[in-house]
Design a protein around this motif. Sequence first.
Motif, short mmCIF file in Angstrom:
data_model
loop_
_atom_site.label_atom_id
_atom_site.label_comp_id
_atom_site.label_asym_id
_atom_site.label_seq_id
_atom_site.Cartn_x
_atom_site.Cartn_y
_atom_site.Cartn_z
N VAL A 81 -85.90 45.02 2.41
CA VAL A 81 -84.83 44.02 2.33
C VAL A 81 -83.76 44.48 1.34
O VAL A 81 -82.55 44.33 1.60
N CYS A 82 -84.17 45.04 0.22
CA CYS A 82 -83.20 45.51 -0.77
C CYS A 82 -82.28 46.57 -0.18
O CYS A 82 -81.07 46.56 -0.42
N GLU A 83 -82.82 47.47 0.60
CA GLU A 83 -81.99 48.51 1.22
C GLU A 83 -80.99 47.90 2.18
O GLU A 83 -79.84 48.36 2.28
N THR A 84 -81.40 46.86 2.89
CA THR A 84 -80.48 46.17 3.79
C THR A 84 -79.37 45.49 3.00
O THR A 84 -78.18 45.58 3.34
N LEU A 85 -79.72 44.80 1.91
CA LEU A 85 -78.72 44.08 1.12
C LEU A 85 -77.75 45.03 0.42
O LEU A 85 -76.60 44.69 0.17
N GLN A 86 -78.20 46.22 0.14
CA GLN A 86 -77.34 47.20 -0.52
C GLN A 86 -76.52 48.03 0.46
O GLN A 86 -75.64 48.79 0.05
N GLY A 87 -76.78 47.84 1.74
CA GLY A 87 -76.11 48.63 2.77
C GLY A 87 -74.75 48.08 3.16
O GLY A 87 -74.37 46.95 2.81
N GLU A 88 -74.04 48.87 3.93
CA GLU A 88 -72.67 48.53 4.32
C GLU A 88 -72.60 47.26 5.16
O GLU A 88 -71.63 46.51 5.10
N HIS A 89 -73.62 47.02 5.97
CA HIS A 89 -73.59 45.89 6.91
C HIS A 89 -74.49 44.75 6.45
O HIS A 89 -75.06 44.03 7.27
N TYR A 90 -74.58 44.54 5.15
CA TYR A 90 -75.49 43.53 4.62
C TYR A 90 -75.14 42.13 5.10
O TYR A 90 -76.01 41.27 5.25
N LEU A 91 -73.86 41.86 5.37
CA LEU A 91 -73.49 40.51 5.80
C LEU A 91 -74.02 40.18 7.18
O LEU A 91 -74.23 39.00 7.50
N ASP A 92 -74.26 41.17 8.01
CA ASP A 92 -74.90 40.91 9.30
C ASP A 92 -76.27 40.29 9.09
O ASP A 92 -76.68 39.36 9.80
N PHE A 93 -76.99 40.81 8.09
CA PHE A 93 -78.32 40.28 7.77
C PHE A 93 -78.21 38.90 7.13
O PHE A 93 -78.94 37.96 7.52
N ILE A 94 -77.29 38.75 6.17
CA ILE A 94 -77.12 37.46 5.49
C ILE A 94 -76.84 36.36 6.50
O ILE A 94 -77.36 35.24 6.41
N GLY A 95 -76.03 36.68 7.50
CA GLY A 95 -75.68 35.68 8.50
C GLY A 95 -76.84 35.24 9.37
O GLY A 95 -76.79 34.16 9.97
N GLN A 96 -77.88 36.07 9.47
CA GLN A 96 -79.04 35.74 10.30
C GLN A 96 -80.27 35.38 9.48
O GLN A 96 -81.36 35.20 10.03
N MET A 97 -80.08 35.23 8.20
CA MET A 97 -81.21 35.07 7.28
C MET A 97 -81.72 33.64 7.22
O MET A 97 -82.85 33.38 6.80
N TYR A 98 -80.90 32.67 7.64
CA TYR A 98 -81.22 31.26 7.45
C TYR A 98 -82.09 30.72 8.59
O TYR A 98 -82.04 31.21 9.72
N GLY A 99 -82.88 29.70 8.27
CA GLY A 99 -83.68 29.04 9.30
C GLY A 99 -85.12 28.88 8.87
O GLY A 99 -85.58 29.47 7.89
N GLU A 100 -85.85 28.07 9.61
CA GLU A 100 -87.25 27.78 9.31
C GLU A 100 -88.21 28.76 9.98
O GLU A 100 -89.42 28.63 9.82
#
Length: 271
Positions: free
Chosen positions: A139-158
């Motif tokens: 997860v840290c590598e994703t958050l530090q990557g260029e496209h981290y907002l793509d992950f942030i946008g899909q991170m929410y939910g139950e």
Amino acid sequence: MAEYFVGDIQGCYEELSRLLEQVRFDPSQDTLWSCGDLVARGPDSLGVLRLFRQLGSAGRTVLGNHDLHLLAVAAGLKRVKPKDRQQALLAAPDLPELLHWLRQQPLLVNFPAQQLLLSHAGLPPHWSLETALRRAQAVCETLQGEHYLDFIGQMYGEKPDEDRPGVGPLEQQVYTVNALTRMRFLHPDGRLDFACKTGPETALGLVPWYRYPGHRLLSSHRIVFGHWAALDGRCDHPNGRALDTGCCWGGNLTFWRAEDERRFTQPSLGL
């Protein structure tokens, strides 16, 4: 030379400053480790972020759910919540630098010499140490990557609320975020519960994550965590160290010193 751990600060800058004075914190010798949730709800999230960034290696944190939410709000992916009191932070000229610093922070820290782990919410009972470190690092590598907002946008939910084998990287990483930053209770079958935020005494049919039978890492490590203000710093597992004492809700801010397990508290100033 001492290592201090602090519970959820959530923008309570003045209380943090008073605790640092109380323990005579020396950044040339001591280290302050935060359980995450540096921001939100308190009056000065900007001051807290600036302080930790200025401390350099003497001020460290794991990411909490409010820290991750700030990344989403700053990018326009989520609405600003007035109760989070982050208007000054979002308008700050150094916001990009602060967000970049935040993105570099881990989800989990291992202290091998002390048999100690630091996570915002805790650790799933079925994970080994190798699994926990590998999953957090992904997860840290994703958050530090260029496209981290793509992950942030899909991170929410139950969902996902369970760690299913054979799923893709996205679902696996979202579960990791849910477990490390949002977990309090588990269902008897091990699924995460996101609804209940009370203390263990009133949560019928649910199990606090640290009481789940056969918890692998709690049998060998002390786990330092925050996130759960209703516990008021109390965890009945001998290896659990709960540090969220609800400062932003009118409670206290708590330091825990690893060397002698002493606690230091500062009551909320209610600013």
